[in-house]
Design a protein around this motif. Structure first.
Motif, mmCIF file in Angstrom:
data_model
loop_
_atom_site.group_PDB
_atom_site.id
_atom_site.type_symbol
_atom_site.label_atom_id
_atom_site.label_comp_id
_atom_site.label_asym_id
_atom_site.label_seq_id
_atom_site.Cartn_x
_atom_site.Cartn_y
_atom_site.Cartn_z
ATOM 1 N N GLY A 128 0.809 -1.210 0.000
ATOM 2 C CA GLY A 128 0.000 0.000 0.000
ATOM 3 C C GLY A 128 0.846 1.266 0.000
ATOM 4 N N ASN A 129 1.915 1.267 0.830
ATOM 5 C CA ASN A 129 2.788 2.436 0.866
ATOM 6 C C ASN A 129 3.497 2.676 -0.468
ATOM 7 O OD1 ASN A 129 2.102 2.920 3.546
ATOM 8 N ND2 ASN A 129 3.841 1.755 4.354
ATOM 9 N N LEU A 130 3.983 1.577 -1.083
ATOM 10 C CA LEU A 130 4.664 1.728 -2.370
ATOM 11 C C LEU A 130 3.715 2.235 -3.455
ATOM 12 C CD1 LEU A 130 6.945 -1.462 -2.452
ATOM 13 C CD2 LEU A 130 7.666 0.921 -2.239
ATOM 14 N N LEU A 131 2.492 1.681 -3.492
ATOM 15 C CA LEU A 131 1.522 2.134 -4.489
ATOM 16 C C LEU A 131 1.167 3.601 -4.278
ATOM 17 C CD1 LEU A 131 -0.884 -0.949 -4.731
ATOM 18 C CD2 LEU A 131 0.864 -0.247 -6.360
ATOM 19 N N THR A 132 1.055 3.988 -3.018
ATOM 20 C CA THR A 132 0.730 5.387 -2.729
ATOM 21 C C THR A 132 1.841 6.317 -3.184
ATOM 22 O OG1 THR A 132 -0.586 4.712 -0.809
ATOM 23 C CG2 THR A 132 0.121 7.013 -0.904
ATOM 24 N N VAL A 133 3.083 5.925 -2.924
ATOM 25 C CA VAL A 133 4.215 6.773 -3.290
ATOM 26 C C VAL A 133 4.366 6.860 -4.811
ATOM 27 C CG1 VAL A 133 6.725 6.998 -3.172
ATOM 28 C CG2 VAL A 133 5.426 6.364 -1.137
ATOM 29 N N ILE A 134 4.251 5.704 -5.472
ATOM 30 C CA ILE A 134 4.516 5.676 -6.914
ATOM 31 C C ILE A 134 3.354 6.286 -7.700
ATOM 32 C CG2 ILE A 134 4.951 4.172 -8.889
ATOM 33 C CD1 ILE A 134 6.307 2.231 -6.959
ATOM 34 N N CYS A 135 2.120 5.980 -7.329
ATOM 35 C CA CYS A 135 0.961 6.413 -8.102
ATOM 36 C C CYS A 135 0.490 7.819 -7.739
ATOM 37 C CB CYS A 135 -0.198 5.435 -7.905
ATOM 38 S SG CYS A 135 0.147 3.770 -8.494
ATOM 39 N N GLY A 136 0.905 8.334 -6.618
ATOM 40 C CA GLY A 136 0.451 9.661 -6.225
ATOM 41 C C GLY A 136 1.027 10.740 -7.118
ATOM 42 N N ASP A 137 0.205 11.759 -7.421
ATOM 43 C CA ASP A 137 0.661 12.852 -8.265
ATOM 44 C C ASP A 137 1.156 14.038 -7.446
ATOM 45 O OD1 ASP A 137 -1.750 13.501 -7.228
ATOM 46 O OD2 ASP A 137 -2.656 14.227 -9.096
ATOM 47 N N ARG A 138 1.206 13.895 -6.133
ATOM 48 C CA ARG A 138 1.711 14.946 -5.259
ATOM 49 C C ARG A 138 2.813 14.375 -4.364
ATOM 50 N NH1 ARG A 138 -3.817 18.017 -3.137
ATOM 51 N NH2 ARG A 138 -4.615 18.576 -5.220
ATOM 52 N N GLY A 139 3.507 15.266 -3.669
ATOM 53 C CA GLY A 139 4.550 14.830 -2.768
ATOM 54 C C GLY A 139 3.992 14.037 -1.595
ATOM 55 N N VAL A 140 4.757 13.050 -1.123
ATOM 56 C CA VAL A 140 4.318 12.175 -0.046
ATOM 57 C C VAL A 140 4.610 12.808 1.307
ATOM 58 C CG1 VAL A 140 4.581 9.906 0.995
ATOM 59 C CG2 VAL A 140 4.727 10.165 -1.493
ATOM 60 N N GLN A 141 3.619 12.779 2.211
ATOM 61 C CA GLN A 141 3.793 13.259 3.597
ATOM 62 C C GLN A 141 3.902 12.062 4.523
ATOM 63 O OE1 GLN A 141 0.549 15.884 4.447
ATOM 64 N NE2 GLN A 141 1.284 17.499 3.074
ATOM 65 N N THR A 142 4.981 12.060 5.290
ATOM 66 C CA THR A 142 5.213 10.933 6.207
ATOM 67 C C THR A 142 4.320 11.051 7.433
ATOM 68 O OG1 THR A 142 7.500 10.871 5.470
ATOM 69 C CG2 THR A 142 6.960 9.700 7.510
ATOM 70 N N THR A 143 3.686 9.957 7.819
ATOM 71 C CA THR A 143 2.860 9.904 9.028
ATOM 72 C C THR A 143 3.357 8.782 9.925
ATOM 73 O OG1 THR A 143 1.243 8.449 7.971
ATOM 74 C CG2 THR A 143 0.834 10.822 7.840
ATOM 75 N N MET A 144 3.302 8.988 11.235
ATOM 76 C CA MET A 144 3.755 7.986 12.198
ATOM 77 C C MET A 144 2.664 7.766 13.230
ATOM 78 S SD MET A 144 7.712 9.147 12.854
ATOM 79 C CE MET A 144 7.931 7.737 13.928
ATOM 80 N N PRO A 145 2.413 6.515 13.582
ATOM 81 C CA PRO A 145 1.408 6.242 14.609
ATOM 82 C C PRO A 145 1.940 6.641 15.976
ATOM 83 C CG PRO A 145 2.466 4.213 13.958
ATOM 84 C CD PRO A 145 2.971 5.276 13.031
ATOM 85 N N VAL A 146 1.082 7.176 16.825
ATOM 86 C CA VAL A 146 1.467 7.601 18.184
ATOM 87 C C VAL A 146 0.823 6.655 19.186
ATOM 88 C CG1 VAL A 146 1.407 9.465 19.868
ATOM 89 C CG2 VAL A 146 1.682 9.974 17.402
#
Length: 299
Positions: free
Chosen positions: A281-299
């Motif tokens: 899911g992360n790879l598909l989001t990074v590769i297919c997204g047309d905008r810059g990726v924002q990193t999120t971390m669980p708290v």
């Protein structure tokens, strides 16, 4: 008849050959076989220039001084249909000086050199009914003096008037562009690129054959949509290009994700099904997204 070997002229003979001075007679066409029904209709035969008609023979014999004006010149890349008292009596197929009976003879000369015809901004419709503007170029030559000067009034005008009609007919058989077949636009580097030009040449040759014209080459030089649909077609092309790009990106992303999971397993990493789903899911989001990726971390 007699002929001196190596001499640049040949004497008249009863079979209908012409008396000619200068020039090579090797290009003279053969007369159609005796008994052929189309001999007088389709083929150029060598004219008997000294005695094309009994009346011409009699008049030239009674007035021999008329032979002083009997020498004519046929230029290179030129042929002439010989008309005697309004009747076709044969053709002159070889260049050079020709001795012709001056009584009752008319020469209708035609050029056999290559000629070009440009068709500019012809409006027609493609296979889907879309109006388009097409420009084309036709290279042709006249091969028969009889057909070009006797069977039709003006061979060049005949080609000019018939070409647009044939071009409209051929354009209606092909779409503006196509991914997996011949199209008006072409340019895919496949066997279909010359399909339209070859079809246009074939169709036009069938039409102008009766005028003694040979079509050497036909090509489309310009192609565009009509103004009334140009904007809509541009949006359509942009949408199709975007879809193709997205399909390529998604297919590549799936291949990259599968290869990454496989590579991690080969390196000895143990992945749970939930972990695989997260990585894919992360790879598909990074590769297919047309905008810059924002990193999120669980708290």
């Amino acid at each position: 008849s007699s002929e001196v070997e190596g001499a640049p002229f040949s004497r008249w003979n009863p079979t209908g050959a012409a008396m000619s001075f200068g020039g090579d007679n090797s290009s003279r066409r053969l007369v159609a076989p005796v008994g052929s029904e189309s001999a007088d209709l389709d083929l150029d035969v060598a004219a008997n220039l000294c005695c094309p008609h009994p009346l011409s023979c009699c008049l030239s014999t009674v007035c021999p001084i008329s032979w002083l004006s009997s020498v004519r010149t046929i230029e290179q890349n030129e042929q002439a249909a010989v008309m005697c008292w309004g009747e076709y009596r044969g053709s002159i197929l070889s260049p050079g000086l020709q001795v012709i009976n001056p009584c009752g003879i008319e020469l209708r000369k035609v050029s056999t050199a290559r000629q070009t015809l440009d068709i500019k901004n012809l409006k027609c419709t493609d296979l889907k009914g879309n109006p388009v503007f097409v420009s084309g170029n036709v290279i042709y030559r006249i091969y028969s003096a009889k057909k070009a000067a006797v069977d039709v009034r003006d061979a060049a005008k005949y080609v000019h008037e018939q070409s647009p009609m044939v071009l409209r007919k051929v354009c209606s058989k092909y779409p503006y562009e196509s991914k997996d077949g011949p199209s008006l636009r072409g340019g895919h580097g496949t066997m279909y690129d010359h399909a339209v030009g070859n079809d246009l040449r074939k169709e036009l040759q069938e039409v102008v054959h009766d005028a003694g014209v040979e079509i050497i080459k036909c090509d489309l030089t310009d192609l565009s949509y009509a103004p009334e649909i140009a904007a809509a077609m541009l949006q359509k092309q942009q949408a199709e290009a975007m879809i193709e790009a997205r399909e390529l990106v998604v297919q590549s992303a799936v291949d990259i994700s599968s290869a990454a999971i496989k590579r991690m397993r080969e390196k000895g990493h143990e992945l749970t099904p939930q972990g695989e789903e997260r990585i894919i899911g992360n790879l598909l989001t990074v590769i297919c997204g047309d905008r810059g990726v924002q990193t999120t971390m669980p708290v």
